[in-house]
Design a protein around this motif. Structure first.
Motif, short mmCIF file in Angstrom:
data_model
loop_
_atom_site.label_atom_id
_atom_site.label_comp_id
_atom_site.label_asym_id
_atom_site.label_seq_id
_atom_site.Cartn_x
_atom_site.Cartn_y
_atom_site.Cartn_z
N ILE A 241 0.83 -1.20 0.00
CA ILE A 241 0.00 0.00 0.00
C ILE A 241 0.87 1.25 0.00
O ILE A 241 0.60 2.22 -0.71
CB ILE A 241 -1.00 0.00 1.18
N GLN A 242 1.97 1.25 0.76
CA GLN A 242 2.86 2.41 0.75
C GLN A 242 3.58 2.56 -0.59
O GLN A 242 3.96 3.67 -0.97
CB GLN A 242 3.89 2.30 1.89
N GLY A 243 3.76 1.46 -1.29
CA GLY A 243 4.49 1.48 -2.54
C GLY A 243 3.62 1.64 -3.77
O GLY A 243 4.14 1.79 -4.87
N THR A 244 2.27 1.60 -3.60
CA THR A 244 1.38 1.75 -4.76
C THR A 244 0.37 2.87 -4.58
O THR A 244 0.04 3.55 -5.54
CB THR A 244 0.62 0.44 -5.03
N ARG A 245 -0.16 3.06 -3.38
CA ARG A 245 -1.16 4.10 -3.13
C ARG A 245 -0.80 4.89 -1.86
O ARG A 245 -1.60 5.00 -0.92
CB ARG A 245 -2.55 3.49 -2.99
N GLY A 252 -5.68 9.09 6.07
CA GLY A 252 -6.07 8.54 7.36
C GLY A 252 -5.01 8.74 8.43
O GLY A 252 -5.31 9.11 9.57
N LEU A 253 -3.73 8.52 8.07
CA LEU A 253 -2.66 8.59 9.07
C LEU A 253 -2.27 10.03 9.39
O LEU A 253 -1.69 10.29 10.45
CB LEU A 253 -1.44 7.81 8.59
N THR A 254 -2.57 10.97 8.49
CA THR A 254 -2.30 12.38 8.78
C THR A 254 -3.44 13.00 9.58
O THR A 254 -3.22 13.97 10.32
CB THR A 254 -2.12 13.16 7.45
N ASP A 255 -4.64 12.43 9.51
CA ASP A 255 -5.80 13.00 10.19
C ASP A 255 -6.08 12.35 11.54
O ASP A 255 -6.66 12.98 12.42
CB ASP A 255 -7.04 12.85 9.30
N SER A 256 -5.66 11.10 11.72
CA SER A 256 -5.98 10.37 12.95
C SER A 256 -4.70 9.97 13.68
O SER A 256 -3.97 9.09 13.20
CB SER A 256 -6.78 9.10 12.63
N PRO A 257 -4.42 10.57 14.83
CA PRO A 257 -3.23 10.14 15.56
C PRO A 257 -3.32 8.70 16.03
O PRO A 257 -2.30 8.00 16.07
CB PRO A 257 -3.16 11.13 16.73
N ALA A 258 -4.52 8.23 16.38
CA ALA A 258 -4.65 6.83 16.78
C ALA A 258 -4.34 5.91 15.60
O ALA A 258 -3.70 4.86 15.77
CB ALA A 258 -6.06 6.57 17.31
N GLY A 259 -4.79 6.29 14.40
CA GLY A 259 -4.47 5.49 13.22
C GLY A 259 -2.99 5.46 12.95
O GLY A 259 -2.42 4.41 12.64
N ASN A 297 3.38 10.89 4.83
CA ASN A 297 3.22 10.68 3.39
C ASN A 297 4.57 10.66 2.68
O ASN A 297 4.86 9.78 1.87
CB ASN A 297 2.32 11.78 2.81
N SER A 298 5.40 11.64 2.98
CA SER A 298 6.72 11.71 2.34
C SER A 298 7.58 10.50 2.71
O SER A 298 8.37 10.02 1.90
CB SER A 298 7.42 13.00 2.76
N SER A 299 7.40 9.98 3.94
CA SER A 299 8.21 8.84 4.37
C SER A 299 7.88 7.56 3.60
O SER A 299 8.66 6.61 3.60
CB SER A 299 8.03 8.59 5.87
N PHE A 300 6.70 7.53 2.95
CA PHE A 300 6.34 6.37 2.15
C PHE A 300 7.09 6.32 0.82
O PHE A 300 7.13 5.26 0.18
CB PHE A 300 4.83 6.39 1.82
N TRP A 301 7.64 7.44 0.38
CA TRP A 301 8.11 7.52 -1.00
C TRP A 301 9.18 6.49 -1.37
O TRP A 301 9.16 5.95 -2.50
CB TRP A 301 8.63 8.92 -1.31
N PRO A 302 10.14 6.18 -0.50
CA PRO A 302 11.13 5.16 -0.90
C PRO A 302 10.50 3.83 -1.29
O PRO A 302 11.03 3.11 -2.14
CB PRO A 302 12.03 5.02 0.33
#
Length: 380
Positions: A241-245, A252-259, A297-302
């Motif tokens: 998911i991090q590598g495709t979308r 979700g992860l930027t809006d929800s700290p619990a997520g 979000n940026s951390s997913f880019w690699p």
């Protein structure tokens, strides 16, 4: 002329801390499938304990002060502001060491290990083994992030951090150490910037995972390919998911700290040695940094770059600089030496560790620091 670093101190506004606590108070928890805890991901009971602790007992200011106790800087480099710690060594001739985290980590991983590397005498070691540590936030991670900046793959990270060490800080040659993506960057430095490297030390081997097994594998090789197959099937959903979308997941992860906490805390649960104790406040400091900076979000880019542009070390290429490796028993991938040496041709130290996992600098700072000191000692 290289740009001059400017001193930096982290100070999250009170309003952001209050906003985090308000969001945590409004957490909506999902249900949990009626099987054992952690069977399908982050356990509900665990999160129902972690969220109130994060909101009510966790002290961000204490963790922020611990980071700010180290000299920190930012410098404009390769189109972004790169954040780094630059901690002088205490010894007769400290060697420069580039110390790098990975995902879902940050420089908070290194609060315990840095003093053991810069001032070994204070921990019963030899001051002749001291390093001057440069610990950057990887480009696109943590404090090396601002909204809408360019994205970096591993190759670009290596080029950027090589420039930091040589062009900005003036180290003609330097050591490198890393785990996770820090190991990828270390390995890429050993391949693409070999002339600048004294040596590299890693606690994750960056071996391509789609290579077929040998026709007649040894028992150790057969074990590895069995473990690799199971890991690719059961443990790499986050990579897909991090590598495709990555953009979709980021909402979700930027809006929800619990997520965000559930996404990251699962990795600390699954990837660490059960015998290790990762300080919960250190883990939450790491998660909080992702939250406050908004860098998930940026951390997913690699991951996206790797899935769409190939492996950072070209197929059939070799890394020929001196290399050392710590094989922690609960690391996520553990290729045997017979396979690793096809890529790393100059393995000078290979140590099977008694205890520890993926977050070695947090789990086993004494053991990892000692291994780094011993490996680089003859290279000084």
């Amino acid at each position: 002329m290289a740009p001059a670093p400017r001193p930096f101190q982290l100070s999250v506004p009170d309003a952001q801390i209050a906003d985090l606590k308000e969001r945590l108070a409004r957490t909506r928890f999902p249900d949990q499938a009626p099987d054992g805890p952690w069977a399908y991901g982050t356990d509900l009971d665990y999160m129902k304990e972690l969220v109130p602790y994060w909101r009510g007992k966790f002290n961000w200011r204490l963790q922020e002060a611990a980071l700010n106790a180290f000299p920190q800087f930012k410098v404009p480099l390769h189109g972004i502001d790169v954040h780094f710690l630059h901690v002088p060594g205490k010894g007769p001739a400290p060697k420069p060491l580039l110390l790098m985290h990975g995902w879902p980590g940050s420089v908070f991983e290194f609060l315990d290990i840095i003093p053991r590397l810069t001032d070994p005498a204070s921990f019963g070691g030899d001051p002749a083994d001291a390093f001057t540590v440069v610990a950057p936030s990887l480009p696109g991670f943590g404090l090396s992030f601002s909204p809408n900046q360019k994205r970096f793959n591993i190759e670009q990270m290596a080029d950027c951090l090589a420039a930091l060490m040589t062009d900005v800080l003036g180290y003609d040659r330097f050591c490198a150490q890393g785990g996770d993506y820090g190991a990828f960057v270390s390995s890429r430095l050993g391949y693409a910037h070999a002339q600048r490297m004294i040596g590299i030390h890693v606690n994750l081997l960056t071996i391509q995972r789609d290579r077929p097994p040998p026709a007649t594998p040894t028992e150790e090789e057969a074990r590895y390919f069995q473990e690799l197959s199971a890991w690719l099937k059961e443990e790499t959903g986050y990579q897909w998911i991090q590598g495709t979308r990555p953009q979709t997941l980021a909402y979700g992860l930027t809006d929800s700290p619990a997520g965000l906490a559930a996404w990251i805390a699962e990795k600390f649960r699954v990837w660490t040695d059960p015998r290790s104790i990762v300080n919960r406040d250190h883990m939450l400091a790491n998660i909080s940094l992702y939250w406050f900076i908004g860098a998930i979000n940026s951390s997913f880019w690699p991951y996206y770059a790797r899935m769409h542009a190939g492996w950072p070390i070209p197929a059939e290429a070799t890394i020929d600089v001196p290399m050392g490796y710590c094989a922690f028993p609960h690391e996520i991938i553990r290729p045997p030496r017979s396979i690793a040496q096809k890529t790393y041709t100059n393995i000078q130290r290979w140590t099977s560790m008694a205890q520890g996992g993926h977050f070695a600098a947090m789990e086993q700072p004494d053991a990892l620091a000692e291994e780094v000191r011993v490996f680089f000692r003859p290279l000084r």
